[in-house]
Write an enzyme that holds these catalytic residues in place. Structure first.
Site, short mmCIF file in Angstrom:
data_model
loop_
_atom_site.label_atom_id
_atom_site.label_comp_id
_atom_site.label_asym_id
_atom_site.label_seq_id
_atom_site.Cartn_x
_atom_site.Cartn_y
_atom_site.Cartn_z
N ASP A 1 -6.70 -4.58 -5.35
CA ASP A 1 -6.36 -3.24 -4.86
C ASP A 1 -4.95 -2.83 -5.28
O ASP A 1 -4.65 -1.65 -5.47
CB ASP A 1 -6.43 -3.17 -3.32
CG ASP A 1 -7.54 -4.00 -2.71
OD1 ASP A 1 -7.93 -5.02 -3.31
OD2 ASP A 1 -8.01 -3.64 -1.62
N ASP B 1 0.80 -1.22 0.00
CA ASP B 1 0.00 0.00 0.00
C ASP B 1 0.84 1.27 0.00
O ASP B 1 0.29 2.38 0.03
CB ASP B 1 -0.95 0.00 1.21
CG ASP B 1 -2.07 -1.00 1.04
OD1 ASP B 1 -2.58 -1.12 -0.09
OD2 ASP B 1 -2.44 -1.66 2.03
N1 GLY Z 1 -7.49 -2.82 0.92
C1 GLY Z 1 -8.02 -1.64 0.42
C2 GLY Z 1 -9.48 -1.57 0.51
O1 GLY Z 1 -10.04 -1.84 1.57
O2 GLY Z 1 -10.09 -1.21 -0.45
#
Ligand code: GLY
Length: 396
Positions: free
Chosen positions: A173, A115
């Site tokens: 993601d 992330d």
């Molecule tokens: N992991 C990122 C989201 O919750 O969209």
């Protein structure tokens, strides 16, 4: 007489179409952005722990819930402040964003999360775009270096979750983190970042899609062979169901892939995702998706404003790359989403909700955390969508 009847009929039809269009166009993005700036000004004051990042608003305790810089969402608050500063010129917003960069800086060396793209590109990326300082560039290049330590050439992907050594979990993601890598190649001339981003996207394109066009949230690969071990429901309802934010990340991610590469296969994929979403029988008529399009209790399932905001922002980019007829339709979808998010149903009252702009997002329904709440990424992509929409209507 017959001619007059036909004329009246056409006039009626066109006035209905125009009324519908007027309804869709009712959002004034400049007004919504000014309101959002006022909310974030309020949020700055509400942050009682100056070293923390807003995460959500706890309605029971009537206060902001915060995180440290390691939380995957830490870049969204400064990112939103930068966007709102650009729109309003309010220095307090800019100064607060810069203050947050100081708290985030150490994350450039964080190799424990995929992330880092969200965290650093939404914050430092916007900072650099507004004021191109070499120190921001250095932080971003270091962040890209950290991200590529997670690449496994056998799998052809960057690792998302840290699990046991025999697991290699990749979630949809992760497409969003590739923007940092494209930027890094453009900034340094080193193609390693770009090549890894393309490989990750191509592996995702090959494996992450079901035959109906929907997207798996997670795939657990064998890190030794690259074989798929199993699919994961992740934040979706089941392993086979379309988790709405996952579809949103895919739409945004493949649109962004086309922006950098101009490769038509990514554009085709983005259009396929949009068509899947807007033709889904469980997509509500106001286009704010249920948290999962196959969630139990539809039509009483929770909606996810964050997914709507991401979809809306992605559509406003995607429409630029399409033929005129499709582009008009996608802009109308985006306008509808904006008009609903900007209504009192989704926009928090001024001076409430800790300063968040939007209400009613779902962070993680299966783990019963962040259900029907305000979230920093809902605000970030909503504000981005408003900016994109303002540019679009300003350019016409
Ligand atoms: N992991 C990122 C989201 O919750 O969209």
């Amino acid at each position: 007489m017959k001619g007059l009847g036909v004329t009246i009929l056409f006039t009626l039809i066109f006035s209905c179409i125009n009324t519908e269009k007027d309804k869709l166009n009712e959002v004034d993005p400049a007004v919504e952005l000014a309101n959002a700036a006022a909310q974030y000004h309020y949020m700055m004051k509400e942050l009682d722990n100056a070293n923390s990042f807003p995460k959500t608003f706890n309605k029971d305790m009537c206060r902001l819930q915060t995180s440290d810089s390691e939380w995957w969402c830490s870049g969204f608050y400064p990112g939103t402040l930068f966007y709102l500063y650009e729109e309003t010129g309010k220095m307090e917003l800019y100064e607060e964003a810069i203050r947050m960069l100081g708290l985030l800086e150490k994350e450039q060396y964080n190799v424990d999360t995929h992330d880092i793209g969200f965290m650093m590109y939404c914050s430092y990326g916007n900072a650099l775009r507004i004021v191109p300082k070499p120190e921001y560039k250095e932080v971003l290049v270091n962040s890209a270096k950290s991200l590529i330590t997670r690449f496994n050439p056998v799998v052809g992907c960057l690792r998302s979750h840290n699990r046991k050594p025999t697991d290699f979990v990749v979630i949809i993601d992760n497409m969003m983190n590739l923007e940092l890598l494209f930027w890094a190649t453009q900034a340094t001339g080193d193609s390693i970042y770009w090549d890894i981003a393309v490989k990750h996207a191509d592996t995702t394109l090959k494996n992450h899609f079901r035959s109906d066009g929907s997207i798996y949230h997670g795939i657990n690969y064998d890190p030794q062979t690259g074989a798929i071990q199993h699919y994961q429901a992740g934040q979706g309802y089941t392993e086979q169901s379309p988790w709405s934010r996952g579809q949103a990340w895919g739409l945004y991610g493949f649109t962004m892939m086309y922006r950098f590469t101009q490769d038509a296969k990514y554009l085709d994929k983005a259009v396929e995702i949009a068509e899947y979403l807007f033709n889904h029988p469980n997509m509500p008529t106001d286009y704010i998706p249920y948290w999962d399009l196959d969630a139990p209790n539809i039509p009483h399932a929770l909606r996810d404003a964050s997914a709507a905001a991401i979809i809306c922002s992605a559509l406003l980019e995607l429409q630029k790359y399409l033929d005129a007829a499709t582009s008009v339709i996608y802009v109308q979808y985006a306008e509808k989403i904006l008009s609903v998010l900007a209504s009192p149903e989704y926009t928090a009252p001024a001076g409430e909700y800790g300063g968040f702009v939007l209400m009613h997002s779902v962070g993680n329904a299966p783990s019963a955390t962040e259900r029907d709440v305000s979230l920093t990424y809902a605000d970030y992509y909503y504000v981005e969508a408003l900016k994109r929409y303002k540019e679009l209507i300003g350019s016409k």
